[in-house]
Design a protein around this motif. Structure first.
Motif, mmCIF file in Angstrom:
data_model
loop_
_atom_site.group_PDB
_atom_site.id
_atom_site.type_symbol
_atom_site.label_atom_id
_atom_site.label_comp_id
_atom_site.label_asym_id
_atom_site.label_seq_id
_atom_site.Cartn_x
_atom_site.Cartn_y
_atom_site.Cartn_z
ATOM 1 N N LEU A 121 0.811 -1.213 0.000
ATOM 2 C CA LEU A 121 0.000 0.000 0.000
ATOM 3 C C LEU A 121 0.843 1.261 0.000
ATOM 4 O O LEU A 121 0.532 2.225 -0.709
ATOM 5 N N ASP A 122 1.911 1.291 0.785
ATOM 6 C CA ASP A 122 2.711 2.515 0.870
ATOM 7 C C ASP A 122 3.299 2.886 -0.486
ATOM 8 O O ASP A 122 3.262 4.056 -0.901
ATOM 9 N N SER A 127 -5.201 8.640 5.419
ATOM 10 C CA SER A 127 -3.782 8.790 5.077
ATOM 11 C C SER A 127 -3.403 8.240 3.714
ATOM 12 O O SER A 127 -2.439 8.722 3.108
ATOM 13 N N ASP A 128 -4.118 7.228 3.193
ATOM 14 C CA ASP A 128 -3.734 6.681 1.900
ATOM 15 C C ASP A 128 -4.537 7.279 0.744
ATOM 16 O O ASP A 128 -4.418 6.828 -0.391
ATOM 17 N N PRO A 153 -1.160 13.532 1.789
ATOM 18 C CA PRO A 153 -2.266 12.757 2.360
ATOM 19 C C PRO A 153 -3.517 13.592 2.586
ATOM 20 O O PRO A 153 -3.449 14.790 2.873
ATOM 21 N N HIS A 211 -5.712 11.314 -1.009
ATOM 22 C CA HIS A 211 -4.803 12.328 -1.525
ATOM 23 C C HIS A 211 -5.382 13.746 -1.469
ATOM 24 O O HIS A 211 -6.591 13.954 -1.537
ATOM 25 N N THR A 265 0.555 4.088 -2.846
ATOM 26 C CA THR A 265 0.116 5.443 -2.489
ATOM 27 C C THR A 265 1.099 6.483 -2.993
ATOM 28 O O THR A 265 0.706 7.518 -3.560
#
Length: 615
Positions: A289-290, A319-320, A315, A322, A293
Motif C-alpha cells: 500500500l505505501d 492517510s492513503d 495525504p 490524496h 500510495t
C-alpha cells in the motif's frame, strides 16, 4: 418501491442463486439489505434483457455456457475485449472469472488472459485447460509486472472497447447486457465506469460501491471509478496504455491521462453493480500500500504540473488518499472580501472577528460588517474597538432583515478579487482555512467553494447540500462524528457538489460577474445559497466542497424564530420559488447515486421499479 404487479411477476420465477447461503458476516442487517438489493437489481435486469443470463454458479468447475461461441472470430465482430493480467492465480478464481463471463448474454466480447510468467503448476494447468474455449485468448510472456502484462494483453485485443478485470474478480449477471445498452444509446461515449460489489475471498458480498457521476475533483483525492472501467481501444493505444513504474496505482495514472482533455459528457457512469471486487488482502496494492500510495501521488503531481509547476500531492484526512497541494505552487494570494451580515449578537461577532484578525493565516483580506441596525451597547463598543483595524469596514443600515440584500450590499462595498460570505455565528478553528478555500479555486471551472462545518458538539452540520432532498434541498449526513468520512471515504477529500451552504461560501469573481448577486426578491432569507449554486452550475461553474477547511457553526444562533405565522408564510413562498425555478422535486443530483433515497439525511437504498439510467 416495487409495485404489486412487478413484485408478483418477480415472485413467479426467481432463479437467484448467486451466493451460498452459509456465510459469515459481521453485520447481518447489512448482509441482508445488500443481498436483497442485488437480488432486486438482478431481477430488474432480467425483465428488460433480450436474452437469459444465468445466475453465476458457485460450483468450482467450468459452466457449460463457457463452450458457447461469442462470435469474435475477427476484429470487426469484437466489441469488447476484457483484459486480465494473470500471475499465479488460484484455479478457483480463474473458474469464477470465466464462469461470470460465460453466463452473460451472448455478445461479441473476448477474454484476453495475459500470463505474466506464472510458475504455479495449478495456474499453468488451468490456463492450458482454458485454451480450448474459442472466446478466450491467452498470451504468455516473462514476468514484467502488471503494467507490462496489461499492455501485452492490449497489444492483441480486437475489441473497440477494452475493460480491465483483476485476475481474482468477476462480473455480475447482465453486466455485459447493460454495457451494450449504454453503448447503443450513446455512441459518443469515450469512457464508462460502473458500480461494484465488494466481496470476500469466496465472492460473498460484503458491501456496495454506489458511485456518483464523473467528478475530477473527487478523483483528485480517490480513485473512486476503479472497477469496472471501459476505455476506447484507439484512445488507450494512442496514450501508450499503462505506464510502467506506477504499479499498484497504474489504473489511477491511466485514468488521469485518459480523461485529460476529454469532455465530461463523454464520461458515463453506469449505475449498475457490474463488477465483483474480491477483497481478500492479496492484491498488489493491498500488500504494498505505501508504494502504491506514493506512486498515485506522483501521478497526480504530474497531472497538475503543467498548470502548477512544482506542485505536490500529499495525504488527505484518510492517510492513503490524496490532497493536491495547490498552496505550495501559489506565489501570491488574491485579496478576499469577507462579508459578514450582523445585528447585535456581541458574543458571536466578537468570536468571529477575533478568529479572522487574530487566528487566520491569510495575507490580504477585508471584513465588511453589513449591520442591520444594531443597538446593543456591547456590539457598538466592539465596532468602535475594531474601527482602526486595517481591513475592517462597517456598513450600517436599519431595515427589515433580508439576507440576500445584506450580501449584495456587502458586495457593492467589496474591493477584493473574490467574495467570502461568512455567518456571524461561525467559529474559526485552524489558521489555514481561508488559504485552503482560495486554493480550491484552482480547479478548472471552480466558481464556489464551501467548507466543512461542525455543530458545537463536533458532529457534522455541513458536508454539502443535495439538490432534491425532501423535494427541495437538504444537508446530507447530518449529526455524524467529526471523523466520519462516508462512502468511499469521500468526505476525507475534496469533491464537487451541486450546492454548499452560504454560512461559509467563497465566490470567485468570474462567477460573480456572470451570475450576479443573490436574489433579494424570491429568496430573502431561505434557499438563497441553494438558488445561487444551482444558477452557477447551470452556467457551467463548479461548486467544490473541501473538508480541509473546517469550522464550527452555531447554526442560526442570532436569527429569530422561523415558527411565526409570517415567517412560515415567507418560507413557503421561498420553497415554491425554488421549485418553480429549478424543479428540485425532480432534480437528480449527480453527487448522489440514483439507487439512494432523497428523503433522509443519511441516504438509504431505494428498491426502484426499473434500472437506474446512466449519467
Amino acid at each position: 418501491m416495487i409495485t404489486r404487479g412487478i413484485r408478483a411477476m418477480l415472485a413467479k420465477s426467481d432463479p437467484w442463486r448467486f451466493w451460498p447461503l452459509n456465510r459469515l458476516w459481521p453485520d447481518r442487517a447489512v448482509r441482508e439489505e445488500t443481498e436483497a438489493f442485488l437480488r432486486h437489481v438482478y431481477n430488474l435486469a432480467r425483465l428488460v434483457s433480450p436474452g437469459p443470463c444465468q445466475p453465476f454458479p458457485w460450483e468450482r468447475h467450468l459452466h457449460p455456457a463457457s463452450q458457447q461461441s461469442r462470435q469474435t472470430g475477427s476484429s470487426e465482430h469484437c466489441l469488447i475485449s476484457f483484459l486480465v493480467p494473470i500471475y499465479n492465480t488460484k484455479p478457483e478464481y480463474l473458474v469464477d472469472l470465466v464462469n461470470s463471463l460465460a453466463v452473460q448474454q451472448p455478445a461479441p466480447f473476448e477474454l484476453v488472459l495475459s500470463d505474466d510468467g506464472s510458475t504455479d503448476p495449478d495456474t499453468l494447468a488451468s490456463l492450458l485447460a482454458l485454451e480450448a474455449i474459442d472466446w478466450i485468448r491467452i498470451v504468455r510472456h516473462p514476468n514484467g509486472h502488471i503494467s507490462k502484462a496489461s499492455n501485452r494483453a492490449l497489444a492483441v485485443a480486437r475489441g473497440t472497447w477494452v475493460g480491465l478485470i483483476d485476475h481474482d474478480d468477476a462480473l455480475f449477471p447482465y453486466a455485459v447486457t447493460q454495457i451494450l445498452a449504454l453503448l447503443e444509446a450513446d455512441p459518443d461515449a469515450a469512457l464508462i465506469y460502473t458500480d461494484e460489489v465488494i466481496a470476500d475471498a469466496r465472492l460473498c458480498p460484503r458491501g456496495l460501491m454506489l458511485k456518483p457521476a464523473w467528478d475530477p475533483v473527487l478523483f483528485s483525492g480517490v480513485n473512486y471509478t476503479n472497477h469496472l472501467t471501459l476505455y476506447r481501444r484507439d484512445r488507450l493505444e494512442a496514450l501508450g496504455g499503462w505506464r510502467e513504474g506506477f504499479e499498484g496505482s497504474q489504473d489511477y495514472d491511466l485514468m488521469l491521462r485518459y480523461t485529460n482533455g476529454l469532455p465530461e459528457r463523454a464520461i458515463r457512469h453506469l449505475p449498475y453493480p457490474a463488477y465483483l471486487w474480491r477483497r481478500d488482502g492479496e492484491s498488489y496494492s493491498a500488500r504494498f500500500l505505501d508504494g502504491a500510495t506514493e506512486r498515485a501521488r506522483r501521478a497526480l503531481a504530474e497531472h497538475y504540473a503543467p498548470r502548477f509547476p512544482g506542485i505536490t500531492a500529499g495525504p488527505a484526512l484518510v492517510s492513503d488518499l490524496h490532497r493536491i497541494n495547490f498552496q505550495c505552487a501559489m506565489t501570491s494570494w488574491p485579496r478576499i472580501s469577507i462579508i459578514l451580515p450582523n445585528k447585535n449578537s456581541p458574543a458571536l461577532v466578537s468570536q468571529v472577528l477575533s478568529g479572522l484578525f487574530e487566528q487566520t493565516d491569510y495575507p490580504d483580506f477585508e471584513v465588511i460588517i453589513v449591520d442591520n441596525g444594531s443597538d446593543d451597547p456591547k456590539t457598538l463598543a466592539l465596532y468602535a474597538q475594531y474601527a482602526d483595524q486595517p481591513g475592517f469596514v462597517l456598513d450600517q443600515e436599519t431595515r427589515a432583515f433580508n439576507f440576500s440584500y445584506a450580501v449584495n450590499r456587502g458586495i457593492e462595498r467589496a474591493s477584493g478579487e473574490h467574495i467570502l460570505l461568512l455567518n456571524n455565528d461561525v467559529e474559526i478553528l485552524e489558521p489555514d482555512w481561508l488559504k485552503e478555500m482560495v486554493a480550491c479555486l484552482n480547479f478548472p471551472d471552480a466558481g464556489i467553494v464551501g467548507a466543512k462545518l461542525l455543530y458545537p458538539d463536533r458532529t457534522t452540520q455541513h458536508l454539502g447540500v443535495i439538490a432534491g432532498y425532501g423535494s427541495y434541498a437538504g444537508h446530507w449526513y447530518l449529526g455524524q462524528q467529526e471523523d466520519f468520512y462516508g462512502p468511499m471515504n469521500r468526505f476525507s477529500v475534496r469533491q464537487s457538489l451541486e450546492i454548499v451552504t452560504g454560512a461559509c461560501f467563497l465566490i470567485a469573481r468570474r462567477c460573480l460577474d456572470q451570475i450576479g448577486g443573490f436574489d433579494e426578491v424570491a429568496f430573502p432569507i431561505a434557499y438563497n445559497d441553494v438558488d445561487y449554486c444551482l444558477r452557477a452550475r447551470k452556467a457551467g461553474f463548479r461548486v467544490i466542497f473541501t473538508p480541509f477547511a473546517c469550522l464550527i457553526h452555531h447554526e442560526s444562533a442570532s436569527r429569530g424564530s422561523d415558527e411565526t405565522a409570517e415567517n412560515r408564510a415567507r418560507f413557503e413562498r421561498e420553497k415554491a420559488a425554488l421549485e418553480a425555478r429549478h424543479q428540485t422535486s425532480r432534480y437528480l443530483d449527480p453527487a448522489l447515486n440514483p439507487w439512494y433515497s432523497r428523503t433522509h439525511s443519511v441516504p438509504q437504498l431505494v428498491f426502484q421499479e426499473r434500472l437506474a439510467k446512466p449519467k
